[in-house]
Scaffold this motif. Structure first.
Motif, mmCIF file in Angstrom:
data_model
loop_
_atom_site.group_PDB
_atom_site.id
_atom_site.type_symbol
_atom_site.label_atom_id
_atom_site.label_comp_id
_atom_site.label_asym_id
_atom_site.label_seq_id
_atom_site.Cartn_x
_atom_site.Cartn_y
_atom_site.Cartn_z
ATOM 1 N N LEU A 117 0.873 -1.338 -0.061
ATOM 2 C CA LEU A 117 0.034 -0.005 0.044
ATOM 3 C C LEU A 117 0.803 1.050 0.120
ATOM 4 O O LEU A 117 0.566 2.187 -0.637
ATOM 5 C CB LEU A 117 -0.936 -0.034 1.270
ATOM 6 N N LEU A 118 2.088 1.244 0.680
ATOM 7 C CA LEU A 118 2.863 2.382 0.639
ATOM 8 C C LEU A 118 3.328 2.573 -0.610
ATOM 9 O O LEU A 118 3.668 3.859 -0.991
ATOM 10 C CB LEU A 118 3.776 2.200 1.805
ATOM 11 N N HIS A 119 3.844 1.607 -1.343
ATOM 12 C CA HIS A 119 4.518 1.623 -2.649
ATOM 13 C C HIS A 119 3.492 2.352 -3.415
ATOM 14 O O HIS A 119 3.623 3.062 -4.336
ATOM 15 C CB HIS A 119 4.896 0.185 -3.260
ATOM 16 N N LEU A 120 2.093 1.851 -3.749
ATOM 17 C CA LEU A 120 1.052 2.244 -4.424
ATOM 18 C C LEU A 120 0.878 3.843 -4.028
ATOM 19 O O LEU A 120 0.944 4.528 -5.054
ATOM 20 C CB LEU A 120 -0.317 1.520 -4.045
ATOM 21 N N TYR A 121 0.839 4.166 -2.775
ATOM 22 C CA TYR A 121 0.440 5.612 -2.571
ATOM 23 C C TYR A 121 1.524 6.520 -2.853
ATOM 24 O O TYR A 121 1.278 7.830 -3.365
ATOM 25 C CB TYR A 121 0.034 5.545 -1.056
ATOM 26 N N GLY A 122 2.859 5.915 -2.770
ATOM 27 C CA GLY A 122 3.912 6.815 -3.278
ATOM 28 C C GLY A 122 4.045 6.781 -4.908
ATOM 29 O O GLY A 122 4.385 8.124 -5.150
ATOM 30 N N GLN A 123 3.585 5.942 -5.457
ATOM 31 C CA GLN A 123 3.525 6.160 -7.078
ATOM 32 C C GLN A 123 2.416 7.057 -7.258
ATOM 33 O O GLN A 123 2.450 7.803 -8.218
ATOM 34 C CB GLN A 123 3.222 5.029 -7.592
ATOM 35 N N VAL A 124 1.199 7.012 -6.564
ATOM 36 C CA VAL A 124 0.208 7.905 -6.945
ATOM 37 C C VAL A 124 0.392 9.380 -6.653
ATOM 38 O O VAL A 124 0.086 10.114 -7.386
ATOM 39 C CB VAL A 124 -1.065 7.262 -6.161
ATOM 40 N N ALA A 125 1.112 9.389 -5.466
ATOM 41 C CA ALA A 125 1.233 10.803 -5.261
ATOM 42 C C ALA A 125 2.515 11.306 -6.033
ATOM 43 O O ALA A 125 2.342 12.865 -6.346
ATOM 44 C CB ALA A 125 2.165 10.797 -3.694
ATOM 45 N N SER A 126 3.187 10.729 -6.720
ATOM 46 C CA SER A 126 4.401 11.050 -7.562
ATOM 47 C C SER A 126 3.589 11.515 -9.034
ATOM 48 O O SER A 126 4.313 12.174 -9.825
ATOM 49 C CB SER A 126 5.481 10.392 -7.769
ATOM 50 N N ASN A 127 2.355 10.907 -9.269
ATOM 51 C CA ASN A 127 1.766 11.131 -10.666
ATOM 52 C C ASN A 127 0.945 12.519 -10.632
ATOM 53 O O ASN A 127 0.065 12.662 -9.553
ATOM 54 C CB ASN A 127 0.888 9.894 -10.750
ATOM 55 N N ASP A 128 0.954 13.238 -11.658
ATOM 56 C CA ASP A 128 0.266 14.507 -11.540
ATOM 57 C C ASP A 128 -1.180 14.300 -11.835
ATOM 58 O O ASP A 128 -2.183 15.328 -11.625
ATOM 59 C CB ASP A 128 0.814 15.337 -12.566
ATOM 60 N N HIS A 129 -1.629 12.986 -12.473
ATOM 61 C CA HIS A 129 -2.900 12.814 -12.796
ATOM 62 C C HIS A 129 -3.456 11.682 -11.958
ATOM 63 O O HIS A 129 -2.907 11.010 -11.342
ATOM 64 C CB HIS A 129 -2.806 12.504 -14.438
ATOM 65 N N PHE A 130 -5.141 11.671 -12.237
ATOM 66 C CA PHE A 130 -5.652 10.700 -11.349
ATOM 67 C C PHE A 130 -5.060 9.137 -11.911
ATOM 68 O O PHE A 130 -5.157 9.053 -13.035
ATOM 69 C CB PHE A 130 -7.198 10.849 -11.646
#
Length: 195
Positions: free
Chosen positions: A18-31
């Motif tokens: 989950l931390l990996h996912l949320y890190g990836q999502v946070a670094s992405n500018d789009h939904f």
């Protein structure tokens, strides 16, 4: 591997995923849509299937990956649900069970046998002795530890045993007294929450 360690390993994998996912999502500018989230989680989890330290939870990891690959599957939601269940299990695991788990780990992973200590018992070197009255008086009926548990051992390297115990994170072990000549030691186990 004890039940406690199994649940801890599973919990760690879920939390790190989950931390990996949320890190990836946070670094992405789009939904980041659901399908992409599933792909990110599966890419993170798949390499763990081949790593020996995850052998005991390999089946669980496979099921997670399959859930992420299933059409319409929501692996993120499933991992959050599993993480909540894991936290509930850890909260319910009592201190008496933790002592049992600790003694099993010390026997099966490190070769330290354990026995109940009675006055008539002739102590054997390398064997951990637990005082019976401590077992009766150190735990409440619900398994909560209310006083330190004493262990006695005759061993060349008591400090290594204390390190092993503390490394399990089930208890905080403290050397109460040690006779350097006879190599006999008194170790106290404290609940990890009171450390």
């Amino acid at each position: 591997m004890s039940k406690e360690n199994y649940h801890q390993l599973l919990s760690d994998v879920i939390e790190n995923s989950l931390l990996h996912l949320y890190g990836q999502v946070a670094s992405n500018d789009h939904f980041v849509p659901l399908a992409k989230r599933n792909t990110l989680l599966c890419k993170y989890l798949k390499p763990k299937l081949k790593q020996p330290e995850y052998k005991v939870i390999k089946g669980d990891i496979k099921r997670m990956v399959l859930a992420g690959q299933r059409k319409g599957g929501d692996l993120e939601a499933k991992l959050n649900e599993l993480y909540t269940l894991s936290l509930n299990y850890q909260a319910k695991a009592n201190d008496a069970q933790s002592l049992y788990d600790l003694l099993n780990i010390l026997l099966h992973e490190h070769g330290f046998d354990s026995k109940m200590f009675y006055e008539s018992v002739k102590a054997e070197p390398g064997v951990i002795y637990v005082l019976q009255d401590h077992l009766e008086n150190c735990f409440e009926a619900n398994g909560k530890q209310i006083a330190p548990v004493s262990m006695l051992i005759e061993h060349e390297s008591v400090s290594s045993l204390i390190e092993l115990i503390n490394g399990t994170k089930l208890f905080f072990a403290e050397l109460k007294e040690c006779n350097e000549k006879t190599k006999q030691a008194h170790i106290e186990l404290h609940p990890i929450t009171l450390k």
